[in-house]
Write a protein that holds these residues in place. Structure first.
Motif, PDB file in Angstrom:
ATOM      1  N   ASP A  98       0.837  -1.211   0.000  1.00  0.00           N
ATOM      2  CA  ASP A  98       0.000   0.000   0.000  1.00  0.00           C
ATOM      3  C   ASP A  98       0.866   1.254   0.000  1.00  0.00           C
ATOM      4  OD1 ASP A  98      -2.417  -1.337  -0.018  1.00  0.00           O
ATOM      5  OD2 ASP A  98      -2.722  -1.192   2.145  1.00  0.00           O
ATOM      6  N   SER A 102       2.011   3.448  -3.780  1.00  0.00           N
ATOM      7  CA  SER A 102       1.357   4.755  -3.881  1.00  0.00           C
ATOM      8  C   SER A 102       2.370   5.905  -3.886  1.00  0.00           C
ATOM      9  CB  SER A 102       0.355   4.945  -2.737  1.00  0.00           C
ATOM     10  OG  SER A 102       1.025   4.983  -1.499  1.00  0.00           O
ATOM     11  N   ASP A 104       4.786   8.736  -5.118  1.00  0.00           N
ATOM     12  CA  ASP A 104       4.856   9.570  -6.317  1.00  0.00           C
ATOM     13  C   ASP A 104       6.325   9.687  -6.740  1.00  0.00           C
ATOM     14  OD1 ASP A 104       6.019  11.412  -4.553  1.00  0.00           O
ATOM     15  OD2 ASP A 104       4.267  12.717  -4.506  1.00  0.00           O
TER      16      ASP A 104
END
Length: 129
Positions: A98, A102, A104
């Motif tokens: 998770d 995620s 960036d």
């Protein structure tokens, strides 16, 4: 597709003489849907051959994987050392998935700058699906 290995996995790969090309091939297979075991929550298990051997007697790797986007090699072990992950380990890897999947671009660059993750270099640089 960006592919990385954690610092801990990089130490394992160095010790076992696993080259980036073998990791790239594992991600290529996964990108084509050839996943050895889908453990759920963005966590897969991919087999990697030992030098001079086949995948069945080689290494098992735990990869945090989002098809077409990111792959992080986080753990590796020899089949002869253990069969599977414990339930608590699997839960931990799902939580990591998770978080890692995620990230960036700026967060990935920061993690690379600190040495927490290392980009896997593939001959074709862009792993095809």
């Amino acid at each position: 597709m960006q592919t990385f290995k954690t610092k801990a996995f990089a130490r394992f790969a160095d010790r076992e003489e696993l080259e980036d090309a073998a990791l790239c091939e594992a991600v290529r297979r996964a990108g084509k849907g050839l996943i050895d075991a889908d453990l759920g929550g963005g966590v897969i298990k991919q087999r990697i051959a030992r030098k001079g051997g086949g995948r069945s007697g080689g290494f098992r790797t735990i990869v945090l994987f989002h098809r077409g986007a990111l792959a992080f090699f986080v753990y590796g072990f020899a089949k002869s050392d253990r069969e599977n992950l414990r339930r608590d380990e699997l839960i931990t890897y799902r939580v990591l998935a998770d978080e890692y999947l995620s990230l960036d671009a700026a967060s990935i660059e920061a993690a690379q700058a600190t040495g927490a993750i290392i980009e896997v270099t593939c001959d074709d640089q862009a792993i095809q699906e």
